[in-house]
Write a protein that holds these residues in place. Structure first.
Motif, PDB file in Angstrom:
ATOM      1  N   SER A  65       0.665   5.983   5.187  1.00  0.00           N
ATOM      2  CA  SER A  65       1.614   6.566   4.239  1.00  0.00           C
ATOM      3  C   SER A  65       2.257   5.512   3.349  1.00  0.00           C
ATOM      4  O   SER A  65       2.832   5.843   2.308  1.00  0.00           O
ATOM      5  CB  SER A  65       2.701   7.336   4.989  1.00  0.00           C
ATOM      6  N   LYS A  66       2.153   4.248   3.710  1.00  0.00           N
ATOM      7  CA  LYS A  66       2.717   3.171   2.898  1.00  0.00           C
ATOM      8  C   LYS A  66       1.671   2.528   1.998  1.00  0.00           C
ATOM      9  O   LYS A  66       1.898   1.460   1.417  1.00  0.00           O
ATOM     10  CB  LYS A  66       3.347   2.104   3.809  1.00  0.00           C
ATOM     11  N   TYR A 121       1.597   1.613  -4.382  1.00  0.00           N
ATOM     12  CA  TYR A 121       2.912   1.161  -4.845  1.00  0.00           C
ATOM     13  C   TYR A 121       3.523   2.234  -5.724  1.00  0.00           C
ATOM     14  O   TYR A 121       2.813   3.031  -6.331  1.00  0.00           O
ATOM     15  CB  TYR A 121       2.792  -0.141  -5.654  1.00  0.00           C
ATOM     16  N   THR A 126       8.999   3.134  -0.359  1.00  0.00           N
ATOM     17  CA  THR A 126       8.292   3.598   0.826  1.00  0.00           C
ATOM     18  C   THR A 126       6.826   3.187   0.829  1.00  0.00           C
ATOM     19  O   THR A 126       6.153   3.348   1.842  1.00  0.00           O
ATOM     20  CB  THR A 126       8.367   5.124   0.931  1.00  0.00           C
ATOM     21  N   ARG A 127       6.343   2.666  -0.294  1.00  0.00           N
ATOM     22  CA  ARG A 127       4.943   2.227  -0.372  1.00  0.00           C
ATOM     23  C   ARG A 127       4.899   0.731  -0.658  1.00  0.00           C
ATOM     24  O   ARG A 127       5.520   0.260  -1.611  1.00  0.00           O
ATOM     25  CB  ARG A 127       4.188   3.005  -1.448  1.00  0.00           C
ATOM     26  N   VAL A 128       4.162   0.028   0.183  1.00  0.00           N
ATOM     27  CA  VAL A 128       4.124  -1.435   0.092  1.00  0.00           C
ATOM     28  C   VAL A 128       2.702  -1.957  -0.009  1.00  0.00           C
ATOM     29  O   VAL A 128       2.430  -3.117   0.283  1.00  0.00           O
ATOM     30  CB  VAL A 128       4.839  -2.060   1.306  1.00  0.00           C
ATOM     31  N   CYS A 146      -0.070  -0.955   1.765  1.00  0.00           N
ATOM     32  CA  CYS A 146      -0.714  -1.121   3.074  1.00  0.00           C
ATOM     33  C   CYS A 146      -2.218  -0.873   2.955  1.00  0.00           C
ATOM     34  O   CYS A 146      -2.648   0.131   2.378  1.00  0.00           O
ATOM     35  CB  CYS A 146      -0.092  -0.157   4.086  1.00  0.00           C
ATOM     36  N   HIS A 156      -2.203  -3.559   9.074  1.00  0.00           N
ATOM     37  CA  HIS A 156      -1.074  -3.103   8.266  1.00  0.00           C
ATOM     38  C   HIS A 156      -0.289  -4.310   7.777  1.00  0.00           C
ATOM     39  O   HIS A 156      -0.283  -5.357   8.437  1.00  0.00           O
ATOM     40  CB  HIS A 156      -0.150  -2.185   9.075  1.00  0.00           C
ATOM     41  N   HIS A 169       3.021  -4.119   7.213  1.00  0.00           N
ATOM     42  CA  HIS A 169       4.424  -3.772   7.469  1.00  0.00           C
ATOM     43  C   HIS A 169       4.605  -3.582   8.963  1.00  0.00           C
ATOM     44  O   HIS A 169       3.633  -3.439   9.718  1.00  0.00           O
ATOM     45  CB  HIS A 169       4.797  -2.481   6.720  1.00  0.00           C
TER      46      HIS A 169
END
Length: 384
Positions: free
Chosen positions: A86-87, A90, A109-111, A113, A137, A139
């Motif tokens: 879910s991350k 961007y 919330t999005r990095v 991943c 991941h 995060h």
């Protein structure tokens, strides 16, 4: 693949090999012990089984998943599906660089991943094979107490929906229903969904009831009004499945207002702010007492040139084809094209929003002056 992957997403033993002749037990693994190589060995009878597995895998490892894409062939058979963390990705920079923002942006919330899981259909066997799996991941993972609140791990079961519906119908508040379920389950983390999920269910249920019953009720009401008042006017059309499509109505007061103040027509629509999730069109103007005068209303299926054209044609038909001198809108392109088709000779201005906002805030005189300025700018002498 065995069905024991589900079991509420717990860390269960799964069989990573479909070869039933293998009885040595070496192909059984705990979900959190699976390596990438072992995941690539897995096969699924249906693509939904792949989603079930990856969501269970995500739950024991502390992250949430979401659908990324699905590809089908010409026969409608799913060829491949892909799920991501879910991350993944961007947030678009246009949402972060807005200069007219009143409040600060929500937490990111999005990095980006890279975790991914996808399956593809093998035509010869009819099974879905894993063709891409990345377990890394970028995060930190969520702890066991927070995992039940992640989006992909929340679901209101059929039994919970039935129980909640019963309590909701007798007037119990949603928050109290949630408290009761949490008490029965041993804590909010054991419920399996949040209060927001329950509210969404009630909203969806209400929309279904609206769709099934309110159309007939509305038409029956309007028909009764027309029988008692010969000057009451309403029209509607239906789609291919004989369902209510568009609806327009106006009463005798609307007709009187239009005959007195119909030189200027304000043509505005609200974007699905009602219980029906449909555009509501309001045809109105400002009278000599600085008040909004409603000429008619319409409930539409969509905001298109065709639907707006239908509304204007019904409106003119209800007003003995008396045309306004000027029309004011919110600048919608479809609305503008419909006006050019039905009312090609009228003056069109696009400032209706500030007129309605002014009246809504009690600044009726300013709103009236705004209409007057627009009318004068359009070439008409003034308001009566």
């Amino acid at each position: 693949m065995d069905d024991n992957v589900q079991r509420n997403g717990k860390n269960v033993v799964i069989d990573i090999c479909d070869d039933s002749s293998n009885d040595d037990g070496n192909d059984e693994k705990w979900l959190d012990e699976l390596t990438e190589e072992e995941v690539y060995q897995m096969t699924f009878d249906m693509h939904e089984d792949g989603e079930t597995f990856y969501n269970a895998y995500a739950k024991v490892n502390g992250f949430s998943i979401r659908n990324y894409n699905m590809h089908k062939d010409n026969a409608g058979i799913v060829k491949s599906r892909k799920w991501v963390c879910s991350k993944e990705g961007y947030r678009d920079t246009k949402y972060l660089e807005r200069e007219d923002r009143i409040r600060g942006p929500q937490a990111l919330t999005r990095v980006g991943c890279p975790a991914v899981f996808s399956v593809t259909l093998e035509r010869s066997s009819g099974k879905y094979l894993v063709n891409n799996f990345v377990s890394i991941h970028n995060h930190s993972m969520i702890g066991p107490r927070g995992v039940p609140f992640l989006h992909s791990h929340r679901k209101v079961s059929s039994s919970d929906k039935a129980s909640a519906n019963t309590m909701h119908k007798v007037g119990i508040k949603t928050s109290h229903i949630m408290d009761f379920v949490a008490e029965q389950s041993g804590g909010y983390e054991s419920v399996g969904y949040t209060q927001k999920d329950l509210c969404n269910h009630f909203t969806a249920q209400r929309n279904i009831e609206v769709a099934d019953g309110d159309a007939e009720g509305a038409l029956a009401y309007l028909c009764a009004k027309a029988e008692n008042d010969p000057l009451f006017y309403y029209k509607y059309d239906v789609d291919e499945q004989n369902r209510l499509n568009n609806l327009f109505w106006r009463d005798v007061t609307c007709r009187t207002y239009y005959m007195c103040f119909g030189d200027v027509l304000i043509f505005d629509s609200t974007y699905r702010t009602n219980a029906y999730r449909k555009p509501l069109v309001i045809l109105a103007a400002v009278n000599s007492h600085f008040q909004i005068a409603i000429f008619g209303c319409a409930l539409l299926t969509a905001e298109t040139v065709e639907t707006y054209t239908w509304v204007l044609e019904r409106f003119l038909d209800s007003m003995d084809h008396k045309k306004p001198v000027s029309v004011m809108t919110d600048g919608d392109k479809a609305m503008r094209r419909a006006i050019k088709t039905v009312l090609p000779d009228v003056n069109h201005r696009g400032r209706v929003v500030r007129v309605f906002v002014g009246c809504a805030k009690g600044r009726e005189i300013e709103a009236f002056r705004a209409v007057e300025v627009e009318v004068e700018a359009s070439g008409y002498g003034g308001i009566g």
